[in-house]
Write an enzyme that holds these catalytic residues in place. Structure first.
Site, PDB file in Angstrom:
ATOM      1  N   LYS A  22      77.808  69.584  16.175  1.00  0.00           N
ATOM      2  CA  LYS A  22      78.263  68.434  16.984  1.00  0.00           C
ATOM      3  C   LYS A  22      77.572  68.415  18.343  1.00  0.00           C
ATOM      4  O   LYS A  22      77.111  67.366  18.800  1.00  0.00           O
ATOM      5  CB  LYS A  22      79.788  68.552  17.172  1.00  0.00           C
ATOM      6  CG  LYS A  22      80.350  67.842  18.383  1.00  0.00           C
ATOM      7  CD  LYS A  22      81.857  67.981  18.475  1.00  0.00           C
ATOM      8  CE  LYS A  22      82.367  69.014  19.439  1.00  0.00           C
ATOM      9  NZ  LYS A  22      82.218  68.729  20.866  1.00  0.00           N
ATOM     10  N   ASN A  23      77.523  69.587  18.983  1.00  0.00           N
ATOM     11  CA  ASN A  23      77.027  69.618  20.360  1.00  0.00           C
ATOM     12  C   ASN A  23      75.504  69.554  20.462  1.00  0.00           C
ATOM     13  O   ASN A  23      74.949  69.609  21.558  1.00  0.00           O
ATOM     14  CB  ASN A  23      77.578  70.848  21.098  1.00  0.00           C
ATOM     15  CG  ASN A  23      79.075  70.697  21.343  1.00  0.00           C
ATOM     16  OD1 ASN A  23      79.626  69.603  21.203  1.00  0.00           O
ATOM     17  ND2 ASN A  23      79.735  71.796  21.682  1.00  0.00           N
ATOM     18  N   ARG A  91      82.231  63.315  26.088  1.00  0.00           N
ATOM     19  CA  ARG A  91      81.509  63.766  27.284  1.00  0.00           C
ATOM     20  C   ARG A  91      80.034  63.382  27.255  1.00  0.00           C
ATOM     21  O   ARG A  91      79.241  63.870  28.045  1.00  0.00           O
ATOM     22  CB  ARG A  91      81.669  65.293  27.439  1.00  0.00           C
ATOM     23  CG  ARG A  91      83.108  65.681  27.394  1.00  0.00           C
ATOM     24  CD  ARG A  91      83.527  66.812  28.248  1.00  0.00           C
ATOM     25  NE  ARG A  91      82.953  67.005  29.515  1.00  0.00           N
ATOM     26  CZ  ARG A  91      83.462  66.561  30.670  1.00  0.00           C
ATOM     27  NH1 ARG A  91      84.554  65.845  30.670  1.00  0.00           N
ATOM     28  NH2 ARG A  91      82.870  66.844  31.801  1.00  0.00           N
ATOM     29  N   ASP A 115      87.879  66.889  25.867  1.00  0.00           N
ATOM     30  CA  ASP A 115      89.032  67.796  25.816  1.00  0.00           C
ATOM     31  C   ASP A 115      89.640  68.034  27.186  1.00  0.00           C
ATOM     32  O   ASP A 115      88.922  68.139  28.181  1.00  0.00           O
ATOM     33  CB  ASP A 115      88.587  69.148  25.247  1.00  0.00           C
ATOM     34  CG  ASP A 115      88.137  69.009  23.812  1.00  0.00           C
ATOM     35  OD1 ASP A 115      88.601  68.083  23.145  1.00  0.00           O
ATOM     36  OD2 ASP A 115      87.320  69.836  23.390  1.00  0.00           O
ATOM     37  N   ASP A 304      84.339  78.582  23.350  1.00  0.00           N
ATOM     38  CA  ASP A 304      84.906  77.888  22.180  1.00  0.00           C
ATOM     39  C   ASP A 304      85.332  78.859  21.079  1.00  0.00           C
ATOM     40  O   ASP A 304      85.916  78.442  20.090  1.00  0.00           O
ATOM     41  CB  ASP A 304      83.883  76.906  21.592  1.00  0.00           C
ATOM     42  CG  ASP A 304      83.488  75.849  22.590  1.00  0.00           C
ATOM     43  OD1 ASP A 304      83.937  74.718  22.472  1.00  0.00           O
ATOM     44  OD2 ASP A 304      82.741  76.188  23.529  1.00  0.00           O
TER      45      ASP A 304
HETATM   46  N1  EPU Z   1      80.846  72.473  35.630  1.00  0.00           N
HETATM   47  C1  EPU Z   1      80.860  72.172  36.969  1.00  0.00           C
HETATM   48  N2  EPU Z   1      80.068  71.143  37.421  1.00  0.00           N
HETATM   49  C2  EPU Z   1      79.284  70.422  36.564  1.00  0.00           C
HETATM   50  C3  EPU Z   1      79.260  70.739  35.200  1.00  0.00           C
HETATM   51  C4  EPU Z   1      80.061  71.781  34.762  1.00  0.00           C
HETATM   52  O1  EPU Z   1      81.563  72.808  37.757  1.00  0.00           O
HETATM   53  O2  EPU Z   1      78.595  69.492  37.028  1.00  0.00           O
HETATM   54  C5  EPU Z   1      81.736  73.542  35.131  1.00  0.00           C
HETATM   55  C6  EPU Z   1      82.788  72.938  34.187  1.00  0.00           C
HETATM   56  O3  EPU Z   1      83.879  72.404  34.883  1.00  0.00           O
HETATM   57  C7  EPU Z   1      83.167  74.129  33.334  1.00  0.00           C
HETATM   58  C8  EPU Z   1      81.849  74.915  33.240  1.00  0.00           C
HETATM   59  O4  EPU Z   1      81.030  74.436  34.309  1.00  0.00           O
HETATM   60  O5  EPU Z   1      84.129  74.912  34.006  1.00  0.00           O
HETATM   61  C9  EPU Z   1      81.139  74.744  31.912  1.00  0.00           C
HETATM   62  O6  EPU Z   1      80.711  73.423  31.737  1.00  0.00           O
HETATM   63  P1  EPU Z   1      79.365  73.029  30.980  1.00  0.00           P
HETATM   64  O7  EPU Z   1      78.751  71.891  31.709  1.00  0.00           O
HETATM   65  O8  EPU Z   1      78.543  74.243  30.714  1.00  0.00           O
HETATM   66  O9  EPU Z   1      79.951  72.524  29.592  1.00  0.00           O
HETATM   67  P2  EPU Z   1      79.855  71.075  28.955  1.00  0.00           P
HETATM   68  O10 EPU Z   1      78.445  70.648  28.860  1.00  0.00           O
HETATM   69  O11 EPU Z   1      80.843  70.158  29.571  1.00  0.00           O
HETATM   70  C10 EPU Z   1      79.525  72.025  26.545  1.00  0.00           C
HETATM   71  C11 EPU Z   1      80.217  71.807  25.229  1.00  0.00           C
HETATM   72  C12 EPU Z   1      81.566  72.511  25.221  1.00  0.00           C
HETATM   73  C13 EPU Z   1      81.345  73.995  25.483  1.00  0.00           C
HETATM   74  C14 EPU Z   1      80.571  74.181  26.807  1.00  0.00           C
HETATM   75  C15 EPU Z   1      80.238  75.624  27.105  1.00  0.00           C
HETATM   76  C16 EPU Z   1      79.437  69.630  24.608  1.00  0.00           C
HETATM   77  C17 EPU Z   1      79.748  68.189  24.376  1.00  0.00           C
HETATM   78  N3  EPU Z   1      80.424  70.388  25.021  1.00  0.00           N
HETATM   79  O12 EPU Z   1      80.379  71.414  27.502  1.00  0.00           O
HETATM   80  O13 EPU Z   1      82.100  72.365  23.930  1.00  0.00           O
HETATM   81  O14 EPU Z   1      82.587  74.641  25.558  1.00  0.00           O
HETATM   82  O15 EPU Z   1      79.349  73.421  26.768  1.00  0.00           O
HETATM   83  O16 EPU Z   1      79.364  76.132  26.171  1.00  0.00           O
HETATM   84  O17 EPU Z   1      78.322  70.079  24.378  1.00  0.00           O
HETATM   85  C18 EPU Z   1      83.661  71.761  22.295  1.00  0.00           C
HETATM   86  O18 EPU Z   1      82.725  71.602  21.518  1.00  0.00           O
HETATM   87  O19 EPU Z   1      84.865  71.714  21.932  1.00  0.00           O
HETATM   88  C19 EPU Z   1      83.396  71.990  23.719  1.00  0.00           C
HETATM   89  C20 EPU Z   1      84.327  71.887  24.661  1.00  0.00           C
END
Ligand code: EPU
Length: 434
Positions: A22-23, A91, A115, A304
């Site tokens: 998915k991601n 997202r 989420d 995750d």
């Molecule tokens: N963060 C910040 N500022 C930002 C971006 C992120 O402070 O501008 C913080 C977030 O608040 C969080 C941490 O950094 O505390 C991690 O966020 P990150 O940006 O790395 O994650 P994401 O891109 O929002 C993706 C996956 C998540 C997975 C995370 C970590 C997608 C759509 N989502 O999220 O997957 O947990 O990376 O690997 O790719 C899921 O699939 O259920 C899921 C939540």
């Protein structure tokens, strides 16, 4: 609204094939907006999140065709760079800013859903795009971006290797004028697969030492055919399902390279696995041992994975500890497990004073799981995608019947999950909720 009715207490056996991740698939759909030529994605997962992303792309002007596990997407013209009326949210939309700016110099996308696992700010995304030359206004409904003179290369240093912000910067930089350096970037396998797709489309992206990317902008990207990597989060969910129920399952297409940290955890808790050319088989030869684990960015133990692992640890003999360091609020599911009979306590501060990742704001970052516990079926409401999978695994371990409401959240990330679990001998039925 739909629900799952599950009768648990059975060992699950057999084999299950992983879907495309998915991601990765969702980001690849957004990457396709960078070219006016056709992009093909094989091993494409038919899930809620790819549907939401298809709606976004169609709004922009893409022709999207999905047939079996193959997606074809072509965006000859950007007909609409202001995409606001989406029926559901995830997202992904913020990642479309870079491609839309590259194609037409302006973009507006809705603020993010997804989420509810903490505040999830996007400061790193915005800062990266601004450093590359975008002007961005954030209002209550949307992000509005313009780049009248186009985007240009720049050096961006992330204070945290955010997956989304790194992807956003890469998608914006591949067609920006000049060279971009990303420092302290994320390196998750899904992100690297996106990089591989972009490279096949004609992008110039190099990976340096110390989490650095070097990108040289190109004026045009072209068509591509790419196979989406198998979903490692599904692999971990199914491995945990096997160990929690005490069965033996071959997870077809699971890739050892993407699961090294998890496989060490499997062995440490007394589980077993065998890596073959077909995938990875998991089982549990003996009783399970407790474990201390801390979530981390790749190649560490992924956030995750802590939820499905927690169900396994309810069956281990002794006290296990989980320290969540990526999200501020990702232990909501422990309430559901306790309702079924687990003995899990959550803490704002660690009893042994380990440093907290986030400042004191009432968020729970530590969990202690006292096992083994007898789980008994109950009613549960899905909170978010990964904790929905926890509800399913726990219900399959538990004695008696469980009812899990709001399974559309699970459908966002797991393709046809009930039918696939039936193949392993699970007693699971989908029904309408009223
Ligand atoms: N963060 C910040 N500022 C930002 C971006 C992120 O402070 O501008 C913080 C977030 O608040 C969080 C941490 O950094 O505390 C991690 O966020 P990150 O940006 O790395 O994650 P994401 O891109 O929002 C993706 C996956 C998540 C997975 C995370 C970590 C997608 C759509 N989502 O999220 O997957 O947990 O990376 O690997 O790719 C899921 O699939 O259920 C899921 C939540």
């Amino acid at each position: 609204m739909a629900k799952f009715l599950i009768r648990g207490g059975k060992k699950l056996e057999g084999e299950i094939r992983l879907s495309g991740a998915k991601n990765a698939a969702t980001k690849m759909m957004v990457a396709s907006l960078l070219t006016d030529e056709e992009c093909i994605l094989e091993n494409f997962p038919d899930i809620g999140d790819t549907e939401i992303t298809a709606e976004l792309c169609r709004n922009v002007g893409s022709e999207v065709n999905i047939s079996g596990q193959k997606l074809s997407i072509k965006t000859e013209k950007i007909k609409n760079s202001r995409v606001l009326q989406l029926s559901r949210k995830n997202r992904i939309p913020i990642l479309a800013l870079g491609p839309l700016l590259a194609r037409v110099g302006e973009a507006e996308v809705p603020i993010l859903g997804g989420d509810k696992i903490g505040p999830r700010p996007v400061d790193l995304h915005i800062k990266a795009l601004e450093t590359l030359g975008a002007e961005i206004k954030v209002n209550s409904e949307s992000y509005v971006a313009t780049a009248k003179n186009g985007l240009h290369g720049a050096e961006i240093k992330f204070y945290f290797p955010s997956v989304g912000a790194t992807e956003n910067a890469i998608l914006a930089a591949v067609m920006a004028k000049g060279k971009t350096v990303l420092k302290n970037a994320a390196l998750e396998p899904e992100l690297m697969d996106l990089v591989k797709m972009l490279q096949k489309m004609g992008a110039l992206i190099e990976l340096g030492a110390n989490r650095d990317f070097y990108i040289e902008g190109v004026p045009k990207l072209h068509s591509v055919s790419h196979r989406v990597l198998p979903d490692r989060n599904e692999a971990v969910s199914f491995a945990c399902l096997t160990m929690a129920t005490g069965g033996k399952i071959l997870v077809r297409e699971a890739i050892q390279d993407h699961l090294i940290t998890f496989l060490n955890v499997v062995r440490r808790i007394g589980g077993e696995y065998e890596v073959t050319s077909e995938g990875i088989t998991f089982w549990r030869p003996n009783s399970l041992k407790p474990l201390d684990v801390e979530t981390a960015v790749h190649p560490g133990f992924m956030t995750d994975w802590q939820q499905p692992l927690a169900v396994v640890l309810t069956q281990a003999h002794g006290i296990s500890k989980i320290h969540e360091t990526i999200y501020e609020d990702r232990f909501g599911y422990t309430k559901d497990l306790n309702l079924l009979g687990a003995k899990i306590k959550i803490f704002e501060d660690h009893p042994k004073n380990s440093p907290r990742k986030f400042d004191g704001n009432g968020s729970y970052q530590f969990a202690e799981i006292d096992g083994p516990a007898v789980l008994r079926g109950n009613k549960m409401q899905v909170r978010d995608l990964r904790s929905g999978m926890v509800n399913i695994i726990a219900a399959l371990v538990a004695e008696g019947e469980s009812e899990i409401d709001g399974v559309e959240e699970i459908d966002r990330g797991y393709e046809n999950i009930d039918e696939r679990l039936k193949e392993l001998g699970a007693e699971i039925r989908r029904a309408d909720s009223f």
